[in-house]
Design a protein around this motif. Structure first.
Motif, PDB file in Angstrom:
ATOM      1  N   ALA A  21       0.838  -1.205   0.000  1.00 47.45           N
ATOM      2  CA  ALA A  21       0.000   0.000   0.000  1.00 47.45           C
ATOM      3  C   ALA A  21       0.872   1.254   0.000  1.00 47.45           C
ATOM      4  CB  ALA A  21      -0.935   0.002   1.199  1.00 47.45           C
ATOM      5  N   ILE A  22       1.939   1.228   0.757  1.00 53.35           N
ATOM      6  CA  ILE A  22       2.861   2.380   0.805  1.00 53.35           C
ATOM      7  C   ILE A  22       3.463   2.602  -0.577  1.00 53.35           C
ATOM      8  CG2 ILE A  22       4.964   3.316   1.844  1.00 53.35           C
ATOM      9  CD1 ILE A  22       2.506   3.037   3.786  1.00 53.35           C
ATOM     10  N   TRP A  23       3.931   1.525  -1.212  1.00 59.80           N
ATOM     11  CA  TRP A  23       4.504   1.644  -2.558  1.00 59.80           C
ATOM     12  C   TRP A  23       3.464   2.172  -3.554  1.00 59.80           C
ATOM     13  CZ3 TRP A  23       6.780  -3.946  -2.362  1.00 59.80           C
ATOM     14  CH2 TRP A  23       7.923  -3.951  -1.560  1.00 59.80           C
ATOM     15  N   ARG A  24       2.212   1.672  -3.454  1.00 64.56           N
ATOM     16  CA  ARG A  24       1.160   2.122  -4.368  1.00 64.56           C
ATOM     17  C   ARG A  24       0.869   3.601  -4.152  1.00 64.56           C
ATOM     18  NH1 ARG A  24      -3.108  -0.388  -2.589  1.00 64.56           N
ATOM     19  NH2 ARG A  24      -4.193   1.466  -1.905  1.00 64.56           N
ATOM     20  N   TRP A  25       0.740   4.021  -2.884  1.00 62.44           N
ATOM     21  CA  TRP A  25       0.474   5.431  -2.602  1.00 62.44           C
ATOM     22  C   TRP A  25       1.559   6.317  -3.209  1.00 62.44           C
ATOM     23  CZ3 TRP A  25      -0.764   5.032   3.339  1.00 62.44           C
ATOM     24  CH2 TRP A  25      -2.009   4.421   3.507  1.00 62.44           C
ATOM     25  N   ALA A  26       2.806   5.884  -3.104  1.00 61.46           N
ATOM     26  CA  ALA A  26       3.914   6.669  -3.669  1.00 61.46           C
ATOM     27  C   ALA A  26       3.810   6.700  -5.193  1.00 61.46           C
ATOM     28  CB  ALA A  26       5.251   6.096  -3.228  1.00 61.46           C
ATOM     29  N   SER A  27       3.465   5.582  -5.814  1.00 59.36           N
ATOM     30  CA  SER A  27       3.372   5.550  -7.280  1.00 59.36           C
ATOM     31  C   SER A  27       2.196   6.386  -7.778  1.00 59.36           C
ATOM     32  CB  SER A  27       3.255   4.112  -7.790  1.00 59.36           C
ATOM     33  OG  SER A  27       1.998   3.561  -7.477  1.00 59.36           O
ATOM     34  N   GLU A  28       1.139   6.508  -6.969  1.00 62.72           N
ATOM     35  CA  GLU A  28      -0.025   7.312  -7.335  1.00 62.72           C
ATOM     36  C   GLU A  28       0.164   8.796  -7.022  1.00 62.72           C
ATOM     37  OE1 GLU A  28      -3.408   3.867  -6.541  1.00 62.72           O
ATOM     38  OE2 GLU A  28      -3.004   5.355  -4.993  1.00 62.72           O
ATOM     39  N   GLY A  29       1.235   9.147  -6.312  1.00 64.57           N
ATOM     40  CA  GLY A  29       1.494  10.539  -5.960  1.00 64.57           C
ATOM     41  C   GLY A  29       0.816  10.983  -4.680  1.00 64.57           C
ATOM     42  N   ARG A  30       0.261  10.036  -3.919  1.00 60.88           N
ATOM     43  CA  ARG A  30      -0.393  10.380  -2.655  1.00 60.88           C
ATOM     44  C   ARG A  30       0.629  10.794  -1.602  1.00 60.88           C
ATOM     45  NH1 ARG A  30      -5.707   7.523  -1.923  1.00 60.88           N
ATOM     46  NH2 ARG A  30      -6.113   6.424  -3.868  1.00 60.88           N
ATOM     47  N   ILE A  31       1.810  10.161  -1.626  1.00 60.84           N
ATOM     48  CA  ILE A  31       2.901  10.482  -0.705  1.00 60.84           C
ATOM     49  C   ILE A  31       4.177  10.644  -1.532  1.00 60.84           C
ATOM     50  CG2 ILE A  31       1.866   9.372   1.309  1.00 60.84           C
ATOM     51  CD1 ILE A  31       3.677   6.957   0.845  1.00 60.84           C
ATOM     52  N   THR A  32       5.157  11.291  -0.947  1.00 57.95           N
ATOM     53  CA  THR A  32       6.404  11.596  -1.656  1.00 57.95           C
ATOM     54  C   THR A  32       7.478  10.572  -1.342  1.00 57.95           C
ATOM     55  OG1 THR A  32       5.845  13.925  -1.394  1.00 57.95           O
ATOM     56  CG2 THR A  32       8.103  13.419  -2.043  1.00 57.95           C
ATOM     57  N   ARG A  33       8.200  10.172  -2.376  1.00 59.52           N
ATOM     58  CA  ARG A  33       9.390   9.333  -2.184  1.00 59.52           C
ATOM     59  C   ARG A  33      10.581  10.260  -1.974  1.00 59.52           C
ATOM     60  NH1 ARG A  33       7.702   6.599  -7.092  1.00 59.52           N
ATOM     61  NH2 ARG A  33       6.836   4.590  -6.544  1.00 59.52           N
ATOM     62  N   HIS A  34      11.405   9.913  -1.016  1.00 56.96           N
ATOM     63  CA  HIS A  34      12.649  10.637  -0.787  1.00 56.96           C
ATOM     64  C   HIS A  34      13.776   9.650  -1.037  1.00 56.96           C
ATOM     65  CE1 HIS A  34      10.669  14.122   1.109  1.00 56.96           C
ATOM     66  NE2 HIS A  34       9.779  13.213   1.474  1.00 56.96           N
ATOM     67  N   ARG A  35      14.747  10.044  -1.825  1.00 55.75           N
ATOM     68  CA  ARG A  35      15.862   9.197  -2.260  1.00 55.75           C
ATOM     69  C   ARG A  35      15.360   8.223  -3.329  1.00 55.75           C
ATOM     70  NH1 ARG A  35      17.951   7.787   3.702  1.00 55.75           N
ATOM     71  NH2 ARG A  35      18.202   9.907   4.435  1.00 55.75           N
ATOM     72  N   SER A  36      16.174   7.214  -3.639  1.00 57.61           N
ATOM     73  CA  SER A  36      15.773   6.258  -4.678  1.00 57.61           C
ATOM     74  C   SER A  36      16.358   4.882  -4.389  1.00 57.61           C
ATOM     75  CB  SER A  36      16.241   6.743  -6.052  1.00 57.61           C
ATOM     76  OG  SER A  36      17.645   6.799  -6.080  1.00 57.61           O
ATOM     77  N   GLY A  37      15.945   3.913  -5.181  1.00 56.24           N
ATOM     78  CA  GLY A  37      16.441   2.550  -5.036  1.00 56.24           C
ATOM     79  C   GLY A  37      16.085   1.943  -3.699  1.00 56.24           C
ATOM     80  N   ARG A  38      17.026   1.248  -3.099  1.00 61.01           N
ATOM     81  CA  ARG A  38      16.783   0.577  -1.817  1.00 61.01           C
ATOM     82  C   ARG A  38      16.765   1.552  -0.645  1.00 61.01           C
ATOM     83  NH1 ARG A  38      18.983  -5.392  -2.051  1.00 61.01           N
ATOM     84  NH2 ARG A  38      17.311  -5.496  -0.556  1.00 61.01           N
ATOM     85  N   ARG A  39      17.153   2.775  -0.893  1.00 60.28           N
ATOM     86  CA  ARG A  39      17.216   3.773   0.187  1.00 60.28           C
ATOM     87  C   ARG A  39      15.987   4.682   0.227  1.00 60.28           C
ATOM     88  NH1 ARG A  39      22.570   5.544   2.045  1.00 60.28           N
ATOM     89  NH2 ARG A  39      21.447   7.504   2.135  1.00 60.28           N
TER      90      ARG A  39
END
Length: 75
Positions: A21-39
């Motif tokens: 759910a966290i990954w989906r929310w980030a992909s939908e733009g509901r929450i922001t990803r900080h950094r990239s890859g495994r971090r």
């Protein structure tokens, strides 16, 4: 005050949802990803906070998902 950034598993526990759910929310733009890859980290201020029993840590109430940005559709 700088944001409190947490990993996906910590964000999932905090929100009472699955890591998916966290990954989906980030992909939908509901929450922001900080950094990239495994971090990748997520800001706790953007996540709904699940209410848990103080003794058992069992989820009592799960708040609704963060809203979608205007003009987008859920995945």
């Amino acid at each position: 005050m700088p944001p409190i950034l947490v990993a996906a598993d910590e964000a999932a526990y905090y929100s009472g949802r699955s890591v998916g759910a966290i990954w989906r929310w980030a992909s939908e733009g509901r929450i922001t990803r900080h950094r990239s890859g495994r971090r990748v980290r997520y800001d706790l201020d953007e996540l709904p906070h699940a209410i848990r029993d103080e003794d058992t840590r069992e989820v009592i109430d799960i708040p609704p998902a963060p809203p979608l940005p205007e003009g987008t559709q859920a995945a």
